[in-house]
Design an enzyme around this catalytic site. Sequence first.
Site, PDB file in Angstrom:
ATOM      1  N   HIS A   5       2.051   1.937  -3.429  1.00 17.77           N
ATOM      2  CA  HIS A   5       1.014   2.608  -4.232  1.00 17.77           C
ATOM      3  C   HIS A   5       1.007   4.107  -3.939  1.00 17.77           C
ATOM      4  CE1 HIS A   5      -0.915  -0.910  -5.971  1.00 17.77           C
ATOM      5  NE2 HIS A   5      -0.940  -1.492  -4.776  1.00 17.77           N
TER       6      HIS A   5
ATOM      7  N   THR B  16       0.838  -1.211   0.000  1.00 17.51           N
ATOM      8  CA  THR B  16       0.000   0.000   0.000  1.00 17.51           C
ATOM      9  C   THR B  16       0.868   1.254   0.000  1.00 17.51           C
ATOM     10  OG1 THR B  16      -1.703  -1.181   1.225  1.00 17.51           O
ATOM     11  CG2 THR B  16      -1.807   1.211   1.293  1.00 17.51           C
TER      12      THR B  16
END
Length: 347
Positions: free
Chosen positions: A48, A45
């Site tokens: 990202h 995450t």
Amino acid sequence: MRSGKMKALMKKEGAFGAVLTEVPIPEIDKHEVLIKVQAASICGTDVHIYNWDQWARQRIKTPYVFGHEFSGIVEAVGENAGNVKVGEYVSAETHIVCGKCVPCLAGKSHVCTNTAIIGVDTAGCFAEYVKVPADNVWKNPADMDPAIASIQEPLGNAVHTVLESQPAGGTTAVIGCGPIGLMAVAVAKAAGASQVIAIDKNEYRLALAKQMGATRTVSIEEEDPLKIVSALTSGEGVDLVCEMSGHPSAIAQGLAMAANGGRFHILSLPEHPVTIDLTNKVVFKGLTIQGITGRKMFSTWRQVSQLLSSNVLDLLPVITHQFPLEEFEKGFELMRSGQCGKVILIP
Ligand code: ZN
């Protein structure tokens, strides 16, 4: 209460990368605790967010400090912080849940309808200090390595994914050997799976999967996973497929390699809607498909803590790199390249 400045890795604006800077130490309210971070781990995450991809652009509000997997020492506690005390060695569940919605009231707070995520929706742990609600704190054994303690949250995802089935004596396939896939391999092996088949295209990570206990690794660049699984299971297929890749073609293969009556557990987050052959690959096979989100609070944490402290699980091989926070760019480049397991940053 501590006040002043701390170093922190910030997402300053909507663009690639991050900036190491100084920000005020977070102020806690009465339900929160302030934790001095000892080790923080880079999650997919976070990559990202670092890359500022489509998902990050829609979800993240800059400027803010990111990061959510960590361990550290409690520095200060609010007056209603319950049984959390200054000086305790802790990690934290990253889902902040409401405790009032129907799933929460029914004991399923991992699917709380009002979930906020530390380091995504709130300031995170790529910093000297992080604040979290006292209810999110998980206490660590004193002798747990801070780097290991920092990866309990993603390990919880792997434990949740694997132990929603009964792997003992059966066969498990893990599709996608990123850090959580690697941990799922170790969990399935520890839980007594007779075979653990690890599937990826990244040779570096397949070698790690072998170290984590995979009985067979399959490089999709070189072999057909369906043929290998069929040969290894006398044509029956595997009892549990852990889908950690998010790729539509891997998902189709995963459904095809599952045994009749088997289970298909999905932790990955495919970028787009995926088309699957429900009739032939799910209904007629009597397959159970389960989405896995977060960790059960806090039964998964209890399993994680005990699997680690009993040495039933050895996760040290998964932690391939550690850097001081100042060298965050090295860590993120490694994560972007895939030539690593877990990468730890030390503030
Ligand atoms: Zn809730």
